[in-house]
Design a protein around this motif. Structure first.
Motif, PDB file in Angstrom:
ATOM      1  N   GLY A 183       1.911   6.125  16.724  1.00 54.39           N
ATOM      2  CA  GLY A 183       2.091   4.700  16.516  1.00 54.39           C
ATOM      3  C   GLY A 183       0.801   3.950  16.273  1.00 54.39           C
ATOM      4  N   ALA A 184      -0.334   4.660  16.246  1.00 50.83           N
ATOM      5  CA  ALA A 184      -1.621   3.989  16.025  1.00 50.83           C
ATOM      6  C   ALA A 184      -1.815   3.584  14.573  1.00 50.83           C
ATOM      7  N   GLY A 185      -1.075   4.199  13.649  1.00 49.67           N
ATOM      8  CA  GLY A 185      -1.170   3.844  12.244  1.00 49.67           C
ATOM      9  C   GLY A 185      -1.801   4.906  11.357  1.00 49.67           C
ATOM     10  N   LYS A 186      -2.116   6.077  11.921  1.00 48.76           N
ATOM     11  CA  LYS A 186      -2.841   7.080  11.129  1.00 48.76           C
ATOM     12  C   LYS A 186      -1.992   7.634   9.987  1.00 48.76           C
ATOM     13  N   SER A 187      -0.719   7.946  10.236  1.00 51.11           N
ATOM     14  CA  SER A 187       0.137   8.440   9.160  1.00 51.11           C
ATOM     15  C   SER A 187       0.403   7.352   8.123  1.00 51.11           C
ATOM     16  N   THR A 188       0.572   6.128   8.580  1.00 46.33           N
ATOM     17  CA  THR A 188       0.783   5.017   7.646  1.00 46.33           C
ATOM     18  C   THR A 188      -0.431   4.845   6.742  1.00 46.33           C
ATOM     19  N   LEU A 189      -1.629   4.927   7.299  1.00 53.00           N
ATOM     20  CA  LEU A 189      -2.836   4.796   6.495  1.00 53.00           C
ATOM     21  C   LEU A 189      -2.922   5.934   5.477  1.00 53.00           C
ATOM     22  N   GLY A 190      -2.605   7.160   5.900  1.00 49.08           N
ATOM     23  CA  GLY A 190      -2.601   8.274   4.960  1.00 49.08           C
ATOM     24  C   GLY A 190      -1.620   8.044   3.820  1.00 49.08           C
ATOM     25  N   LYS A 191      -0.469   7.469   4.127  1.00 51.82           N
ATOM     26  CA  LYS A 191       0.540   7.222   3.094  1.00 51.82           C
ATOM     27  C   LYS A 191       0.138   6.065   2.173  1.00 51.82           C
ATOM     28  N   VAL A 192      -0.606   5.098   2.673  1.00 52.09           N
ATOM     29  CA  VAL A 192      -1.140   4.041   1.808  1.00 52.09           C
ATOM     30  C   VAL A 192      -2.137   4.644   0.824  1.00 52.09           C
ATOM     31  N   ILE A 193      -3.005   5.523   1.317  1.00 47.83           N
ATOM     32  CA  ILE A 193      -3.985   6.173   0.447  1.00 47.83           C
ATOM     33  C   ILE A 193      -3.286   6.966  -0.656  1.00 47.83           C
ATOM     34  N   ALA A 194      -2.155   7.610  -0.313  1.00 43.62           N
ATOM     35  CA  ALA A 194      -1.451   8.466  -1.271  1.00 43.62           C
ATOM     36  C   ALA A 194      -0.394   7.729  -2.080  1.00 43.62           C
ATOM     37  N   GLY A 195      -0.259   6.412  -1.907  1.00 42.97           N
ATOM     38  CA  GLY A 195       0.681   5.639  -2.706  1.00 42.97           C
ATOM     39  C   GLY A 195       2.111   5.680  -2.224  1.00 42.97           C
ATOM     40  N   VAL A 196       2.373   6.330  -1.086  1.00 48.81           N
ATOM     41  CA  VAL A 196       3.736   6.347  -0.543  1.00 48.81           C
ATOM     42  C   VAL A 196       4.120   4.945  -0.088  1.00 48.81           C
ATOM     43  N   HIS A 197       3.187   4.239   0.536  1.00 46.58           N
ATOM     44  CA  HIS A 197       3.375   2.839   0.900  1.00 46.58           C
ATOM     45  C   HIS A 197       2.351   2.002   0.140  1.00 46.58           C
ATOM     46  N   GLY A 198       2.799   0.895  -0.406  1.00 42.13           N
ATOM     47  CA  GLY A 198       1.858  -0.038  -1.012  1.00 42.13           C
ATOM     48  C   GLY A 198       1.269  -0.950   0.052  1.00 42.13           C
ATOM     49  N   GLU A 199      -0.025  -1.253  -0.070  1.00 49.22           N
ATOM     50  CA  GLU A 199      -0.653  -2.134   0.904  1.00 49.22           C
ATOM     51  C   GLU A 199      -0.162  -3.574   0.716  1.00 49.22           C
ATOM     52  N   ASP A 200      -0.041  -4.312   1.832  1.00 47.07           N
ATOM     53  CA  ASP A 200       0.345  -5.724   1.763  1.00 47.07           C
ATOM     54  C   ASP A 200      -0.833  -6.600   1.371  1.00 47.07           C
ATOM     55  N   GLN A 201      -2.004  -6.201   1.805  1.00 46.35           N
ATOM     56  CA  GLN A 201      -3.215  -6.922   1.419  1.00 46.35           C
ATOM     57  C   GLN A 201      -4.392  -5.959   1.500  1.00 46.35           C
ATOM     58  N   GLY A 202      -5.522  -6.391   0.941  1.00 52.08           N
ATOM     59  CA  GLY A 202      -6.716  -5.562   0.961  1.00 52.08           C
ATOM     60  C   GLY A 202      -6.958  -4.886  -0.372  1.00 52.08           C
ATOM     61  N   THR A 203      -8.052  -4.138  -0.465  1.00 49.76           N
ATOM     62  CA  THR A 203      -8.431  -3.494  -1.711  1.00 49.76           C
ATOM     63  C   THR A 203      -8.717  -2.011  -1.494  1.00 49.76           C
ATOM     64  N   ILE A 204      -8.400  -1.233  -2.536  1.00 51.23           N
ATOM     65  CA  ILE A 204      -8.718   0.186  -2.586  1.00 51.23           C
ATOM     66  C   ILE A 204      -9.613   0.403  -3.797  1.00 51.23           C
ATOM     67  N   GLU A 205     -10.736   1.076  -3.586  1.00 54.24           N
ATOM     68  CA  GLU A 205     -11.662   1.362  -4.673  1.00 54.24           C
ATOM     69  C   GLU A 205     -11.941   2.856  -4.746  1.00 54.24           C
ATOM     70  N   ILE A 206     -11.930   3.384  -5.958  1.00 59.59           N
ATOM     71  CA  ILE A 206     -12.334   4.768  -6.207  1.00 59.59           C
ATOM     72  C   ILE A 206     -13.586   4.738  -7.061  1.00 59.59           C
ATOM     73  N   ASP A 207     -14.669   5.293  -6.527  1.00 58.92           N
ATOM     74  CA  ASP A 207     -15.962   5.270  -7.213  1.00 58.92           C
ATOM     75  C   ASP A 207     -16.320   3.856  -7.665  1.00 58.92           C
ATOM     76  N   GLY A 208     -16.020   2.889  -6.796  1.00 58.50           N
ATOM     77  CA  GLY A 208     -16.406   1.510  -7.067  1.00 58.50           C
ATOM     78  C   GLY A 208     -15.452   0.737  -7.948  1.00 58.50           C
ATOM     79  N   VAL A 209     -14.398   1.380  -8.447  1.00 60.67           N
ATOM     80  CA  VAL A 209     -13.434   0.712  -9.324  1.00 60.67           C
ATOM     81  C   VAL A 209     -12.169   0.422  -8.544  1.00 60.67           C
ATOM     82  N   ARG A 210     -11.728  -0.824  -8.572  1.00 60.78           N
ATOM     83  CA  ARG A 210     -10.550  -1.214  -7.809  1.00 60.78           C
ATOM     84  C   ARG A 210      -9.288  -0.628  -8.430  1.00 60.78           C
ATOM     85  N   VAL A 211      -8.419  -0.061  -7.563  1.00 64.40           N
ATOM     86  CA  VAL A 211      -7.151   0.508  -8.015  1.00 64.40           C
ATOM     87  C   VAL A 211      -6.040  -0.010  -7.111  1.00 64.40           C
ATOM     88  N   SER A 212      -4.808   0.182  -7.566  1.00 64.92           N
ATOM     89  CA  SER A 212      -3.656  -0.196  -6.752  1.00 64.92           C
ATOM     90  C   SER A 212      -2.544   0.799  -7.023  1.00 64.92           C
TER      91      SER A 212
END
Length: 510
Positions: free
Chosen positions: A43-72
């Motif tokens: 319940g700490a959020g570790k699996s949820t965070l992994g799924k956000v990284i992998a696109g299983v869940h979309g983030e509600d807010q915040g930014t994801i960058e790969i090599d400095g380029v913003r992605v969603s």
């Protein structure tokens, strides 16, 4: 040595489900070519965070960058286009198709409508040689072990050009030797340049393979940094937010004498033979041994879930014949099965209904359930075992693993058992909930209940049991008590002295 460059940056990530915050203000940097572990209580959020990284869940807010380029990422397919995929706890394979078909499903080379079989085999041979992971390409996935199915998932990720793989609790369902083999594969992938986000609650495992560790608690990052500066103690204290007391409650031995609550003699059945076992009121007896030694088969036969072919069972001195689960409940036996999701709980039912299901007869009159009495008793048991929930009418499947396990305890205690049988009491449970479960087991034993525990965790066996019965190849090969209950003594019995010299890892875990 050069420091691996930042690859994936997460900033101010938040995620909620039905108004409940799963992630808040998450900021993490993942370096290319490293193993980055996410740890925390259930319940700490570790699996949820992994799924956000992998696109299983979309983030509600915040930014994801790969090599400095913003992605969603809106879907896992979006993440895959950027070289990110996930090997989830529930494997997504087609069991009726071969390994090679699963690895390249949807990406097979074609000539018109026909698959280029020779090219496909050549591609698979190159993939296995480069990765160091080999599985028979023509075996049906449904015939493989869980460990080999995970290898297929990893091969499929590599076949799609994934440079970052999220692994969510990859060893939770593996035997000890399979978990060691998977660790080697993860290290091989890292050394070949892959980036691994590794979600796990096995801290020794994390410390063995991780380059960086992020600790989460209540959906927030507590800290993120090099694994080299961490220890099990520092990680646990950060995960639970307080200094770690002793892992196990003080051991108090029951007074000797008196009639055993359970007295099984010469019990035989599928997977075990000639098993004799006693458990007295107030006593905690652990049944341990290697995976496949017959431990679960014995307790299922005692409860009546499986048949025994010979032997006798006395319950509080009286013969217990024609054992059936419903009859065992009436006779004062409760069983918490090994798999809470498959055998212990109805995940779509409410928490309350799961707890009361085995005890409805005591709340019924004239064919009708007295819901007021039922709910009051359920609430009392849920509070007693400290199930953390929003509402008892929520589906039990929404609870964390630890709270699902405690729900099974509440269900069993509501039947007022005299003998409590627990198969793997803390499997898939985080460290904070483990101590609560140990306290609960010790408390019910001190109140006079007989407790029989099946466990694969050496520390758990030594920490809570008054006596330990060790099984090998379907037989109890020795029983230990008092100061004789040691890792080495258990391992000698579980492996046999000759086997132990060939499998020294057996000293750490049966």
């Amino acid at each position: 040595m050069t420091t691996p460059a930042p690859f994936l940056n997460l900033t101010n990530i938040a995620k909620s489900f039905d108004g409940v915050h799963a992630l808040r203000d998450i900021a993490v940097t993942i370096r290319r070519g490293t193993v980055h572990a996410l740890v925390g209580e259930n319940g700490a959020g570790k699996s949820t965070l992994g799924k956000v990284i992998a696109g299983v869940h979309g983030e509600d807010q915040g930014t994801i960058e790969i090599d400095g380029v913003r992605v969603s990422f809106s879907t896992p397919r979006d993440a895959l286009r950027h070289g990110i995929t996930i090997v989830a706890q529930e494997l997504a394979l087609v069991p009726t198709r071969s390994v090679i078909e699963n690895v390249y499903l949807g990406t097979e080379p074609h000539i018109g409508p026909f698959v280029r079989t020779r090219a496909l085999r050549s591609r698979y041979a190159t993939l296995t040689e480069d990765s160091g992971i080999f599985v028979d390409p023509f075996a049906y996935v449904g015939d493989l072990s869980i460990a080999d199915q995970q290898k297929v998932e990893i091969l499929r990720a590599l076949a799609r050009g994934s440079s970052l793989i999220v692994m969510d609790e990859p060893t939770a369902r593996l035997a000890t030797h399979e978990a060691f083999a998977l660790r080697r594969i993860v290290k091989q992938l890292r050394d070949a340049g892959a980036t691994i986000v590794y979600v796990s609650h096995f801290l020794e495992e994390v410390l063995d393979i991780a380059d960086d560790i992020t600790v989460l608690r209540d959906g927030r990052v507590i800290r993120s940094g090099p694994a080299a500066v961490e220890s099990p103690q520092t990680l646990i204290e950060s995960m639970i937010g307080r200094p770690l007391a002793a892992a196990f409650p003080p051991k108090q031995y029951p007074e000797g004498g008196g009639r055993p609550m359970l007295d099984a003699s010469g019990l035989s059945g599928r997977g075990f033979h000639d098993v004799s076992l006693q458990v007295s009121p107030g006593e905690i007896v652990a049944l341990t041994g290697l995976v496949g030694s017959g431990r679960t088969e014995v307790v299922r036969a005692l409860f009546g879930a499986d048949r025994s072919t010979s032997g006798t069972v006395l319950l509080d001195g009286s013969p217990y014949l024609r054992r059936k689960p419903w009859r065992s409940v009436e006779r004062g036996i409760a069983l918490l099965p090994e798999s809470r999701k498959l055998e212990g709980l109805f995940l779509s039912f409410s928490i309350s209904d799961n707890v009361s299901l085995a005890s409805l007869k005591k709340f019924s009159r004239g064919g009708f359930v007295r819901t007021g009495h039922e709910r009051a008793a359920v609430s009392e048991r849920l509070a007693e075992v400290d199930v953390r929930m929003r509402n008892a009418m929520d589906p039990v499947g929404l609870l964390s693993g630890g709270n699902q396990q405690k729900t099974m305890f509440a269900k069993s205690l509501l039947t007022q058992p005299r003998l409590l049988i627990i198969d793997e009491p803390t499997r898939g449970v985080d460290v904070g909930a483990k101590r609560q479960i140990y306290d609960l087991i010790v408390r019910v034993a001190q109140e006079g209940m007989a407790v029989l525990v099946v466990s694969s965790e050496m520390e758990e066996v030594i920490g809570i049991a008054h006596r330990v019965a060790v099984m090998r190849q379907g037989e109890i090969v020795g029983t230990l008590a008092g100061d004789d209950v040691t890792e080495h003594a258990i391992a000698l019995l579980a492996f046999g002295s000759d086997d132990l010299m060939q499998h020294p890892q057996g000293r750490n875990n049966p």
